[in-house]
Design a protein around this motif. Structure first.
Motif, PDB file in Angstrom:
ATOM      1  N   GLY A  12     -19.123   3.521  -2.034  1.00  0.00           N
ATOM      2  CA  GLY A  12     -19.973   2.828  -2.993  1.00  0.00           C
ATOM      3  C   GLY A  12     -20.358   1.432  -2.554  1.00  0.00           C
ATOM      4  N   GLY A  13     -20.118   1.096  -1.321  1.00  0.00           N
ATOM      5  CA  GLY A  13     -20.487  -0.226  -0.821  1.00  0.00           C
ATOM      6  C   GLY A  13     -19.326  -1.186  -0.711  1.00  0.00           C
ATOM      7  N   GLY A  14     -18.122  -0.748  -1.117  1.00  0.00           N
ATOM      8  CA  GLY A  14     -16.962  -1.629  -1.059  1.00  0.00           C
ATOM      9  C   GLY A  14     -15.834  -1.020  -0.254  1.00  0.00           C
ATOM     10  N   GLN A  15     -14.633  -1.595  -0.411  1.00  0.00           N
ATOM     11  CA  GLN A  15     -13.463  -1.111   0.304  1.00  0.00           C
ATOM     12  C   GLN A  15     -12.666  -0.148  -0.573  1.00  0.00           C
ATOM     13  N   ALA A  16     -12.153   0.891   0.069  1.00  0.00           N
ATOM     14  CA  ALA A  16     -11.336   1.861  -0.664  1.00  0.00           C
ATOM     15  C   ALA A  16      -9.971   1.263  -0.974  1.00  0.00           C
ATOM     16  N   GLY A  17      -9.413   1.623  -2.110  1.00  0.00           N
ATOM     17  CA  GLY A  17      -8.104   1.150  -2.505  1.00  0.00           C
ATOM     18  C   GLY A  17      -7.009   1.829  -1.711  1.00  0.00           C
ATOM     19  N   PRO A  18      -5.770   1.346  -1.856  1.00  0.00           N
ATOM     20  CA  PRO A  18      -4.650   1.905  -1.077  1.00  0.00           C
ATOM     21  C   PRO A  18      -4.379   3.377  -1.376  1.00  0.00           C
TER      22      PRO A  18
END
Length: 312
Positions: A12-18
């Motif tokens: 979605g344009g950001g960083q994936a969570g852990p």
């Protein structure tokens, strides 16, 4: 030791969570340590031939298909402090579908800008989009550099119309050298993107081939602009040399006229300076003034004769 930055894209344009499954991973670093080779070969599992290309001292832009991945080498404008923009930085990319590994000797504004946007959640959605933004960002920075070169050439042309200046020769030489260096990398980079648009492999399914072809066309235009700027620089250099040569010829011509007038006068003064008997006006009180009158008359006569002959 270099710092590696692992960015997991969330789609979605950001960083994936852990605890979130990423759609792709972007690993970027500026290599400067032998441990980088060990990490790429052992931890990242990259083939040795690809590692050699990723860490080579000097490379030209190209695209290479290798086993299950794609090696893409591009060049970007160097905006780092203390560097010349035309000393373009090599950006090496290894794309295998799940990962995009990017390496460079020095930081690039395009790379840093995309990484910052991902942190804000407004970056590319997947690795294919990321690769396209890298290509487009490098081209955009190069376009800005070429525009600045064209503006400087316009300024040089205006200064040349105002009057020739020997300092312009140094500036023109620097611009022409910059153009040669930039074109050396842009031409093969254009060819690399053109070839990338024709590669039909599953791992490149997410790439927008139309955008790739558009960037190849844009680089073609930039190369043509560089060729035009180089020709304009050569014309300015020739005009400057012609004007400086004309100035030199004019000054030498004036000196030649002055020498032509004073050469007979020097002969007269030398003749009257010999210490032998029989010299006229030696015993005359007005002798000096008679000689001066002779010299003035002879000089005026020579000047009138040269003028009649249209020597000046």
């Amino acid at each position: 030791m270099s710092t590696r930055d692992c960015i997991r894209l969330d789609g979605g344009g950001g960083q994936a969570g852990p605890h979130q499954q990423p759609v792709g991973t972007w690993i970027r670093f500026n290599w400067e340590d032998p441990d980088d080779r060990v990490w790429l070969e052992q931890d990242a599992g990259v083939d040795e031939l690809v590692v050699d290309s990723l860490l080579a001292e000097d490379t030209r832009p190209r695209v290479v298909e290798h086993d299950n991945g794609l090696l893409l080498i591009l060049r970007g404008v160097n905006f780092n402090a203390g560097s010349r923009p035309e000393d373009m930085i090599s950006l090496r990319l290894w794309f295998d579908g799940d990962r995009l590994i990017s390496t460079s000797r020095s930081p690039l504004r395009t790379v840093e800008g995309i990484a910052h946007r991902i942190e804000e959640g407004t970056g590319p959605a997947d690795l294919g989009e990321l690769l396209m933004e890298l290509v487009e960002g490098l081209a955009e920075r190069t376009d800005e550099l070429i525009e600045s070169i064209e503006e400087e050439i316009d300024e040089l042309e205006a200064q040349l119309l105002d009057g020739a200046d020997r300092e312009l020769r140094g500036r023109i030489g620097q611009i022409r050298r910059s153009i040669i260096v930039i074109r050396r990398y842009l031409a093969p980079q254009r060819d690399a993107l053109a070839r990338l648009s024709t590669i039909n492999r599953p791992l490149l399914a997410s790439l927008d081939r139309g955008r790739i072809r558009e960037q190849a066309d844009a680089l073609t235009r930039l190369v043509e602009d560089l060729d035009m700027a180089r020709e304009r620089g050569a014309m300015i250099h020739e005009q400057l040399l012609t004007r400086l040569s004309d100035q030199l010829n004019t000054r030498m011509y004036i000196l030649s006229i002055v020498a032509a007038i004073f050469l007979p006068l020097g002969f007269v003064t030398g003749l009257f300076g010999i210490n032998v008997g029989g010299m006229p006006w030696v015993e005359t009180e007005m002798g000096f003034w008679w000689v001066m009158l002779l010299i003035v008359a002879l000089g005026a006569g020579l000047g009138f004769w040269l003028k009649r002959r249209r020597w000046f």
